[in-house]
Design an enzyme around this catalytic site. Structure first.
Site, PDB file in Angstrom:
ATOM      1  N   ASP A  36     -26.437  74.270 -46.127  1.00  0.00           N
ATOM      2  CA  ASP A  36     -25.566  73.565 -45.191  1.00  0.00           C
ATOM      3  C   ASP A  36     -24.156  74.152 -45.269  1.00  0.00           C
ATOM      4  O   ASP A  36     -23.683  74.508 -46.345  1.00  0.00           O
ATOM      5  CB  ASP A  36     -25.535  72.081 -45.592  1.00  0.00           C
ATOM      6  CG  ASP A  36     -24.603  71.265 -44.713  1.00  0.00           C
ATOM      7  OD1 ASP A  36     -24.909  71.097 -43.524  1.00  0.00           O
ATOM      8  OD2 ASP A  36     -23.561  70.790 -45.218  1.00  0.00           O
ATOM      9  N   GLU A  87     -26.917  78.188 -42.596  1.00  0.00           N
ATOM     10  CA  GLU A  87     -26.311  77.719 -41.367  1.00  0.00           C
ATOM     11  C   GLU A  87     -24.923  78.327 -41.224  1.00  0.00           C
ATOM     12  O   GLU A  87     -23.973  77.906 -41.881  1.00  0.00           O
ATOM     13  CB  GLU A  87     -26.224  76.196 -41.378  1.00  0.00           C
ATOM     14  CG  GLU A  87     -25.908  75.643 -40.014  1.00  0.00           C
ATOM     15  CD  GLU A  87     -24.770  74.664 -40.020  1.00  0.00           C
ATOM     16  OE1 GLU A  87     -24.606  73.953 -39.033  1.00  0.00           O
ATOM     17  OE2 GLU A  87     -24.014  74.614 -41.011  1.00  0.00           O
TER      18      GLU A  87
HETATM   19  C1  LM2 Z   1     -23.151  70.652 -41.307  1.00  0.00           C
HETATM   20  N1  LM2 Z   1     -23.437  71.891 -41.271  1.00  0.00           N
HETATM   21  O1  LM2 Z   1     -22.576  72.808 -41.606  1.00  0.00           O
HETATM   22  C2  LM2 Z   1     -24.092  69.626 -40.845  1.00  0.00           C
HETATM   23  O2  LM2 Z   1     -25.142  70.228 -40.090  1.00  0.00           O
HETATM   24  C3  LM2 Z   1     -23.320  68.604 -40.082  1.00  0.00           C
HETATM   25  O3  LM2 Z   1     -24.192  67.638 -39.539  1.00  0.00           O
HETATM   26  C4  LM2 Z   1     -22.293  67.972 -41.027  1.00  0.00           C
HETATM   27  O4  LM2 Z   1     -21.427  67.080 -40.321  1.00  0.00           O
HETATM   28  C5  LM2 Z   1     -21.381  69.018 -41.638  1.00  0.00           C
HETATM   29  N2  LM2 Z   1     -21.930  70.321 -41.753  1.00  0.00           N
HETATM   30  C6  LM2 Z   1     -20.968  68.578 -43.023  1.00  0.00           C
HETATM   31  O5  LM2 Z   1     -22.069  68.663 -43.905  1.00  0.00           O
HETATM   32  C7  LM2 Z   1     -21.820  65.728 -40.281  1.00  0.00           C
HETATM   33  C8  LM2 Z   1     -21.228  65.040 -39.052  1.00  0.00           C
HETATM   34  C9  LM2 Z   1     -19.736  64.766 -39.235  1.00  0.00           C
HETATM   35  C10 LM2 Z   1     -19.548  63.941 -40.514  1.00  0.00           C
HETATM   36  C11 LM2 Z   1     -20.040  64.818 -41.661  1.00  0.00           C
HETATM   37  C12 LM2 Z   1     -19.875  64.159 -43.019  1.00  0.00           C
HETATM   38  O6  LM2 Z   1     -21.420  65.878 -37.906  1.00  0.00           O
HETATM   39  O7  LM2 Z   1     -19.285  63.995 -38.112  1.00  0.00           O
HETATM   40  O8  LM2 Z   1     -18.185  63.607 -40.673  1.00  0.00           O
HETATM   41  O9  LM2 Z   1     -21.444  65.077 -41.495  1.00  0.00           O
HETATM   42  O10 LM2 Z   1     -20.575  62.952 -43.082  1.00  0.00           O
HETATM   43  C13 LM2 Z   1     -17.918  62.214 -40.858  1.00  0.00           C
HETATM   44  C14 LM2 Z   1     -16.992  61.689 -39.748  1.00  0.00           C
HETATM   45  C15 LM2 Z   1     -15.633  62.399 -39.838  1.00  0.00           C
HETATM   46  C16 LM2 Z   1     -15.009  62.162 -41.215  1.00  0.00           C
HETATM   47  C17 LM2 Z   1     -16.003  62.654 -42.285  1.00  0.00           C
HETATM   48  C18 LM2 Z   1     -15.497  62.382 -43.687  1.00  0.00           C
HETATM   49  O11 LM2 Z   1     -17.609  61.940 -38.483  1.00  0.00           O
HETATM   50  O12 LM2 Z   1     -14.763  61.851 -38.823  1.00  0.00           O
HETATM   51  O13 LM2 Z   1     -13.807  62.951 -41.319  1.00  0.00           O
HETATM   52  O14 LM2 Z   1     -17.264  61.980 -42.123  1.00  0.00           O
HETATM   53  O15 LM2 Z   1     -15.454  61.014 -43.976  1.00  0.00           O
HETATM   54  C19 LM2 Z   1     -12.596  62.243 -41.520  1.00  0.00           C
END
Ligand code: LM2
Ligand code: CA
Length: 473
Positions: free
Chosen positions: A207, A233
Site C-alpha cells: 500500500d 501500488e
Molecule cells: C492507499 N493506497 O496508497 C489506499 O489504497 C487508500 O485507500 C488509502 O486512503 C491510502 N493509501 C492510505 O493508506 C484511505 C482513504 C482516505 C483515508 C485513509 C486513511 O482513501 O480517505 O483518510 O485511507 O484512513 C482518512 C480521511 C482523511 C484523514 C485521514 C487521517 O479521509 O480526511 O486525513 O483519514 O485521519 C485528515
C-alpha cells in the site's frame, strides 16, 4: 502431468519457490487475481471453495488484516494501530482458517500491507483490539523517533507531488509517516509480514508504495521470508518524479494507465487499441497487474465501476482477453457516498457477504449491498476463456466501427461490441469446426463454427460473444 502443470503455473505466478503454498484446485489455473474489498475472512473462505477455486482464480487480495482505529468508514483499515491480526474482518483464528480453506481450493492469499504509515489521529485512543496508541506512540512498536516530520509544510502533510522528498517524507493525509529507511522500522515491519507468512500468506500488496523510496521497499521485501509475490501500488501520473517503473526490482506494479485508457476506449469505441499498447508507456507486460477498478478508483470515479453496468462488464471482458499484463478483478459493495459504511453487526464487525441478486445490468444496488460483480457471467466466462487460450498468439483480428474481434489461434475467439446497436456479423476464425458454447452468456448458448472456420452471430449491444475449445456442448 496435469497436476504438475498446475503446481508449476502456481509457482511461476507467485514469483518462484513459495514455501508455504500447495495448490490442489482442480480447475485450470489462470493468472487472474481478485481484490475482495472489505470481505470478511469467513466470506472469503467460502468464496474460495464455491466460486474462485472452481473458476481457476489464482489469488485473492484481502483488505488489511492488522488492528486498526475504531470507526465506521471502510478506511479505518488503512490506519494501523498494531500488527495484531485482529480486525473488523475477523479474528486471527478466522484469518488462519481462511488461508487454509483457500489453499485447499487452490487459491493463494495476498494481503494488503499498510507499511508506510500508522494512524492519522491527533488524539490518543484505543484500536479495534483494545491496544492504546497516540499519533506517534505505538507501545512495543514505535515511538516519536520512528516517524518522519518533513518540515516542508506547516502541517507536515504532503503538499507537492512534483517533489519526491515531499511525497515520501511528509504525511499522506495526516497519517504518521514511518521512517522506513531505519533498521528498527524495517525490523518491526518484517516481523509483521513474516508473522503473516507463518500463517501461510503467499504475497503482499504494498500500500502507498509511492510514498516510500523504492530502495526502502526493496530492503523491507528483502527481509520477508521465502519468496512472496509482491505487487505495488504506485499510482501513475505524468510528470511526477516517482514512477511505477522505479519499483520493478521488488515485484510487480498495478498499471493505472491502462485502467484510465479503458475509460477512454469505452467512449471512443477504439477497443482494438488494447492489442497494441506499446506506445502508451505502460509497465512491462510480465510485471504489470491490470485492472478496471479498485476501491479507490471506484470512489474517485477515475475509472469505470459497477455503476457503469454493461460498459464495465465489457471493459472487464476486454482486459481478460488481452495478452498484456495479468488482470486483477475487483468486487466490493454498493455506495452513494464515499464514506458510506458497510454492513456491520452491533459490535461493528463486518458481517458475512450476501451477494446481490443479479438479473441484468439495469439493476440498481442499494447502499451496502455486495455487488459481487466477479460472479457476472461475462467475467467468470472470460476467466475460463483466458485459461483456455493461454499464451497463444492473436490471430484473425477484425474491427469495424465500435466492434472488435480476434482469435487466439485454434483455441478461442472473442467479439466485442461497444455500441448501442446489436451487431450481426460472420467472423473468420482458426477454430476447428463444430459447436461451441458462448461462455459469456448465462448457460450454454450454442455457436456453430463451419468447416471454413467461420461463424455467424449477433453480438449484443455493449456485449460480447466468446468461444473456446474447452467449452463445447
Ligand atoms: C492507499 N493506497 O496508497 C489506499 O489504497 C487508500 O485507500 C488509502 O486512503 C491510502 N493509501 C492510505 O493508506 C484511505 C482513504 C482516505 C483515508 C485513509 C486513511 O482513501 O480517505 O483518510 O485511507 O484512513 C482518512 C480521511 C482523511 C484523514 C485521514 C487521517 O479521509 O480526511 O486525513 O483519514 O485521519 C485528515
Ligand atoms: Ca513515507
Amino acid at each position: 502431468m496435469r497436476r504438475l502443470a498446475i503446481l508449476l503455473t502456481a509457482a511461476l505466478l507467485l514469483g518462484g519457490c513459495s514455501t508455504t503454498t500447495t495448490f490442489d484446485g482442480d480447475g485450470p489455473k489462470s493468472d487472474v487475481g481478485i481484490q475482495l474489498f472489505q470481505w470478511n475472512w469467513d466470506s472469503i473462505a467460502s468464496e474460495c471453495t464455491e466460486v474462485l477455486g472452481p473458476a481457476g482464480i489464482a489469488w485473492v487480495l484481502t483488505s488489511p488484516p492488522q488492528e486498526h482505529i475504531v470507526g465506521s468508514p471502510w478506511w479505518t483499515a488503512y490506519q494501523p494501530v498494531s500488527y495484531k491480526v485482529e480486525s473488523r474482518l475477523g479474528t486471527r483464528e478466522q484469518f488462519e482458517s481462511m488461508v487454509k480453506t483457500c489453499h485447499e481450493a487452490g487459491v493463494a492469499i495476498i494481503v494488503d500491507a499498510v507499511i508506510n504509515h500508522m494512524t492519522g489521529q491527533d488524539s490518543d485512543g484505543f484500536g479495534w483490539a483494545g491496544t492504546p496508541f497516540g499519533h506517534y506512540e505505538y507501545p512495543g512498536l514505535y515511538t516519536e523517533k520512528d516517524f518522519h516530520h518533513c518540515g516542508l509544510s506547516e502541517s507536515d502533510d504532503i503538499t507537492d507531488y512534483s517533489s519526491a522528498g515531499n511525497v515520501q517524507n511528509c504525511e499522506l493525509v495526516n497519517l504518521a509517516d514511518l521512517a522506513t529507511e531505519t533498521d528498527h522500522v524495517q525490523e518491526q515491519l518484517a516481523k509483521y509480514l513474516n508473522d503473516l507468512r507463518s500463517i501461510g500468506v503467499d504475497g503482499f500488496r504494498i500500500d502507498a508504495a509511492k510514498h516510500m523510496p523504492a530502495s526502502d521497499v526493496a530492503e523491507i521485501v528483502e527481509r520477508i521470508d521465502g519468496d512472496p509475490y509482491i505487487v505495488q501500488e504506485v499510482i501513475r501520473s505524468d510528470g511526477e518524479p516517482i514512477q511505477p517503473e522505479d519499483y520493478l526490482e521488488s515485484g510487480d506494479v498495478f498499471e493505472f494507465g491502462l485502467a484510465y485508457q479503458l475509460v477512454a476506449w469505452m467512449k471512443t469505441g477504439q477497443l482494438a487499441n488494447i492489442a497494441n499498447v506499446d506506445g502508451y508507456g505502460f509497465a512491462p507486460s510480465e510485471q504489470s497487474r491490470t485492472f478496471v477498478d479498485n476501491h479507490d478508483t471506484e470512489r474517485n470515479r477515475q475509472t469505470l465501476s459497477y455503476r457503469d453496468g454493461a460498459k464495465y462488464q465489457l471493459a472487464t471482458m476486454l482486459l481478460l482477453a488481452s495478452g498484456y499484463g495479468s488482470p486483477v478483478l475487483y468486487s466490493g459493495y454498493a455506495f452513494t457516498i464515499n464514506n458510506n459504511s458497510l454492513p456491520v453487526d452491533a459490535e461493528g464487525a463486518v458481517t458475512d457477504v450476501a451477494c446481490a441478486n443479479f438479473a441484468d445490468f439495469a439493476d440498481a444496488y442499494a447502499d451496502g449491498e455486495w455487488v459481487c460483480q466477479h460472479r457476472w457471467p461475462g467475467t467468470l466466462g472470460m476467466v475460463g476463456w483466458r485459461s483456455a487460450v493461454g499464451s497463444a498468439e492473436v490471430t484473425d483480428e477484425w474491427s469495424e466501427g465500435d466492434a472488435y474481434a480476434f482469435g487466439r489461434g485454434s483455441l478461442g475467439y472473442v467479439a466485442f461490441n461497444a455500441s448501442d446497436v446489436p451487431l450481426e456479423h460472420r467472423f473468420e476464425t482458426s477454430l476447428p469446426a463444430g459447436e461451441y458454447c458462448n461462455v459469456v452468456a448465462a448457460g450454454c448458448s450454442v455457436v456453430e463454427v463451419g468447416a471454413d472456420g467461420s461463424f455467424s452471430v449477433v453480438v449484443p449491444a455493449w456485449g460480447a460473444v466468446a468461444i473456446h475449445v474447452d467449452s463445447r456442448p
